[in-house]
Design a protein around this motif. Structure first.
Motif, PDB file in Angstrom:
ATOM      1  N   THR A 137       0.792  -1.061  -0.073  1.00  0.00           N
ATOM      2  CA  THR A 137      -0.021  -0.030   0.071  1.00  0.00           C
ATOM      3  C   THR A 137       0.833   1.383  -0.034  1.00  0.00           C
ATOM      4  OG1 THR A 137      -0.274   0.286   2.483  1.00  0.00           O
ATOM      5  CG2 THR A 137      -1.654  -1.253   1.256  1.00  0.00           C
ATOM      6  N   GLY A 138       2.033   1.269   0.317  1.00  0.00           N
ATOM      7  CA  GLY A 138       3.012   2.447   0.314  1.00  0.00           C
ATOM      8  C   GLY A 138       2.758   3.113   1.715  1.00  0.00           C
ATOM      9  N   ILE A 139       1.671   2.791   2.552  1.00  0.00           N
ATOM     10  CA  ILE A 139       1.440   3.399   3.807  1.00  0.00           C
ATOM     11  C   ILE A 139       2.648   3.262   4.776  1.00  0.00           C
ATOM     12  CG2 ILE A 139      -0.246   3.646   5.794  1.00  0.00           C
ATOM     13  CD1 ILE A 139      -2.366   2.702   3.977  1.00  0.00           C
ATOM     14  N   HIS A 140       2.991   4.515   5.375  1.00  0.00           N
ATOM     15  CA  HIS A 140       3.950   4.663   6.633  1.00  0.00           C
ATOM     16  C   HIS A 140       3.282   4.308   7.782  1.00  0.00           C
ATOM     17  CE1 HIS A 140       7.566   7.139   8.191  1.00  0.00           C
ATOM     18  NE2 HIS A 140       7.134   6.155   9.064  1.00  0.00           N
ATOM     19  N   TYR A 141       3.700   3.217   8.720  1.00  0.00           N
ATOM     20  CA  TYR A 141       3.119   3.155   9.852  1.00  0.00           C
ATOM     21  C   TYR A 141       4.550   3.341  10.991  1.00  0.00           C
ATOM     22  CZ  TYR A 141      -0.696   0.573   7.686  1.00  0.00           C
ATOM     23  OH  TYR A 141      -1.794   0.145   7.036  1.00  0.00           O
ATOM     24  N   LEU A 142       3.727   4.008  11.995  1.00  0.00           N
ATOM     25  CA  LEU A 142       4.509   4.377  13.136  1.00  0.00           C
ATOM     26  C   LEU A 142       4.030   3.506  14.385  1.00  0.00           C
ATOM     27  CD1 LEU A 142       6.934   5.466  14.738  1.00  0.00           C
ATOM     28  CD2 LEU A 142       5.725   7.689  14.813  1.00  0.00           C
ATOM     29  N   ARG A 143       4.432   2.435  14.911  1.00  0.00           N
ATOM     30  CA  ARG A 143       3.753   1.780  15.940  1.00  0.00           C
ATOM     31  C   ARG A 143       4.498   1.963  17.337  1.00  0.00           C
ATOM     32  NH1 ARG A 143       2.543  -4.632  15.760  1.00  0.00           N
ATOM     33  NH2 ARG A 143       0.838  -3.917  14.201  1.00  0.00           N
ATOM     34  N   ALA A 144       3.805   2.245  18.295  1.00  0.00           N
ATOM     35  CA  ALA A 144       4.069   2.032  19.820  1.00  0.00           C
ATOM     36  C   ALA A 144       3.830   0.737  20.356  1.00  0.00           C
ATOM     37  CB  ALA A 144       3.606   3.266  20.519  1.00  0.00           C
ATOM     38  N   CYS A 145       4.569  -0.184  20.537  1.00  0.00           N
ATOM     39  CA  CYS A 145       4.622  -1.474  21.234  1.00  0.00           C
ATOM     40  C   CYS A 145       4.611  -1.565  22.475  1.00  0.00           C
ATOM     41  CB  CYS A 145       5.270  -2.640  20.259  1.00  0.00           C
ATOM     42  SG  CYS A 145       4.736  -4.189  20.789  1.00  0.00           S
ATOM     43  N   PHE A 146       3.792  -1.965  23.241  1.00  0.00           N
ATOM     44  CA  PHE A 146       3.873  -1.949  24.758  1.00  0.00           C
ATOM     45  C   PHE A 146       3.797  -3.496  25.248  1.00  0.00           C
ATOM     46  CE2 PHE A 146       1.864   1.848  23.949  1.00  0.00           C
ATOM     47  CZ  PHE A 146       2.421   2.772  24.844  1.00  0.00           C
ATOM     48  N   ILE A 147       4.557  -3.783  26.258  1.00  0.00           N
ATOM     49  CA  ILE A 147       4.183  -5.166  26.867  1.00  0.00           C
ATOM     50  C   ILE A 147       3.204  -5.091  28.002  1.00  0.00           C
ATOM     51  CG2 ILE A 147       5.680  -6.902  28.275  1.00  0.00           C
ATOM     52  CD1 ILE A 147       8.065  -5.737  27.367  1.00  0.00           C
ATOM     53  N   ALA A 148       2.498  -6.150  27.872  1.00  0.00           N
ATOM     54  CA  ALA A 148       1.374  -6.071  28.895  1.00  0.00           C
ATOM     55  C   ALA A 148       0.921  -7.395  29.303  1.00  0.00           C
ATOM     56  CB  ALA A 148      -0.134  -5.681  28.048  1.00  0.00           C
ATOM     57  N   ASN A 149       0.313  -7.345  30.505  1.00  0.00           N
ATOM     58  CA  ASN A 149      -0.192  -8.715  31.196  1.00  0.00           C
ATOM     59  C   ASN A 149      -1.543  -8.784  30.927  1.00  0.00           C
ATOM     60  OD1 ASN A 149       2.518  -9.286  32.475  1.00  0.00           O
ATOM     61  ND2 ASN A 149       1.789  -7.940  34.120  1.00  0.00           N
ATOM     62  N   ALA A 150      -2.140 -10.077  30.565  1.00  0.00           N
ATOM     63  CA  ALA A 150      -3.419 -10.284  30.589  1.00  0.00           C
ATOM     64  C   ALA A 150      -3.985 -10.248  31.815  1.00  0.00           C
ATOM     65  CB  ALA A 150      -3.461 -11.513  29.901  1.00  0.00           C
ATOM     66  N   VAL A 151      -5.252  -9.595  32.084  1.00  0.00           N
ATOM     67  CA  VAL A 151      -5.763  -9.427  33.492  1.00  0.00           C
ATOM     68  C   VAL A 151      -7.028 -10.260  33.326  1.00  0.00           C
ATOM     69  CG1 VAL A 151      -6.996  -7.984  34.970  1.00  0.00           C
ATOM     70  CG2 VAL A 151      -4.597  -7.189  33.704  1.00  0.00           C
ATOM     71  N   THR A 152      -8.038 -10.167  32.333  1.00  0.00           N
ATOM     72  CA  THR A 152      -9.076 -10.859  32.316  1.00  0.00           C
ATOM     73  C   THR A 152      -9.564 -10.940  30.878  1.00  0.00           C
ATOM     74  OG1 THR A 152      -9.996  -9.658  34.200  1.00  0.00           O
ATOM     75  CG2 THR A 152     -11.608 -10.507  33.076  1.00  0.00           C
ATOM     76  N   LEU A 153     -10.039 -12.291  30.624  1.00  0.00           N
ATOM     77  CA  LEU A 153     -10.678 -12.567  29.365  1.00  0.00           C
ATOM     78  C   LEU A 153     -12.231 -12.246  29.381  1.00  0.00           C
ATOM     79  CD1 LEU A 153     -10.531 -13.820  26.365  1.00  0.00           C
ATOM     80  CD2 LEU A 153     -11.035 -16.062  27.632  1.00  0.00           C
ATOM     81  N   VAL A 154     -12.668 -11.271  28.526  1.00  0.00           N
ATOM     82  CA  VAL A 154     -13.812 -10.982  28.673  1.00  0.00           C
ATOM     83  C   VAL A 154     -14.431 -11.554  27.611  1.00  0.00           C
ATOM     84  CG1 VAL A 154     -15.382  -8.652  28.350  1.00  0.00           C
ATOM     85  CG2 VAL A 154     -13.203  -8.421  29.186  1.00  0.00           C
ATOM     86  N   GLU A 155     -15.261 -12.693  27.972  1.00  0.00           N
ATOM     87  CA  GLU A 155     -15.854 -13.365  27.002  1.00  0.00           C
ATOM     88  C   GLU A 155     -17.136 -12.831  26.128  1.00  0.00           C
ATOM     89  OE1 GLU A 155     -15.325 -16.963  26.956  1.00  0.00           O
ATOM     90  OE2 GLU A 155     -14.025 -17.158  28.598  1.00  0.00           O
ATOM     91  N   ASN A 156     -17.797 -11.818  26.712  1.00  0.00           N
ATOM     92  CA  ASN A 156     -18.737 -11.465  25.708  1.00  0.00           C
ATOM     93  C   ASN A 156     -18.401 -10.365  24.820  1.00  0.00           C
ATOM     94  OD1 ASN A 156     -18.553  -9.733  27.851  1.00  0.00           O
ATOM     95  ND2 ASN A 156     -20.748  -9.531  28.180  1.00  0.00           N
ATOM     96  N   ALA A 157     -17.161  -9.963  25.023  1.00  0.00           N
ATOM     97  CA  ALA A 157     -16.589  -8.622  24.193  1.00  0.00           C
ATOM     98  C   ALA A 157     -16.787  -9.215  22.823  1.00  0.00           C
ATOM     99  CB  ALA A 157     -15.245  -8.221  24.640  1.00  0.00           C
ATOM    100  N   VAL A 158     -17.329  -8.047  21.722  1.00  0.00           N
ATOM    101  CA  VAL A 158     -17.158  -8.426  20.482  1.00  0.00           C
ATOM    102  C   VAL A 158     -15.724  -8.161  19.842  1.00  0.00           C
ATOM    103  CG1 VAL A 158     -18.257  -7.668  18.280  1.00  0.00           C
ATOM    104  CG2 VAL A 158     -19.402  -7.817  20.646  1.00  0.00           C
TER     105      VAL A 158
END
Length: 155
Positions: free
Chosen positions: A79-100
């Motif tokens: 696509t030629g799109i220039h991406y700038l990404r901030a990547c964070f390290i995270a811990n999984a806290v809760t699985l939200v089963e009903n999240a879409v």
């Protein structure tokens, strides 16, 4: 101005559970690929909030950020799109089963880090691989190296 005329700011999370990494499967230009939960930062949204929101929308996990992994740049080959990404390290806290899940996400899964780095799973971009390598190498930056968003009256 066309969207290719300026960088796209994205935020992502790298969530590990021992040797497994939380990844999302999606379609990119007709190809099924794997990515860290990631997406565009919305106007007025800070990087950390965007990362937490994207994790929930793409994986159903509520996460807690622990570190900044790094800032990454790439120009998408197709696509030629220039991406700038901030990547964070995270811990999984809760699985939200009903999240879409976002419509673009086919599934979220915990994949072995070694298999991801060995090329067993097609990755969305070179950024994804570099994030995995930096995480494996122990790269970590404190969250406070990113200043909170300033309002117009503070600038």
């Amino acid at each position: 101005m066309h969207s290719r005329d300026y960088p796209h700011l994205t935020a992502s999370v790298l969530v590990a559970d021992q040797d497994r990494i939380l990844m999302v499967n999606e379609i990119d230009n007709g190809i099924r690929v794997w990515n860290q939960p990631a997406g565009h930062v919305e106007v007025g949204e800070d990087l950390q909030t965007a990362a937490i929101r994207e994790a929930l929308e793409e994986s159903r996990y509520q996460v807690q950020l622990t570190h900044l992994l790094g800032l990454y740049q790439n120009v998408h080959e197709a696509t030629g799109i220039h991406y700038l990404r901030a990547c964070f390290i995270a811990n999984a806290v809760t699985l939200v089963e009903n999240a879409v899940l976002d419509a673009d996400i086919l599934q979220a899964d915990w994949l072995p880090l070694n298999a991801l780095l060995a090329g067993d799973y097609p990755l969305r971009s070179p950024i994804v691989r570099q994030c995995l390598l930096d995480f494996q190498a122990g790269q970590r930056f404190p969250l406070n190296c990113i200043q909170p968003m300033l309002s117009l009256s503070e600038s």
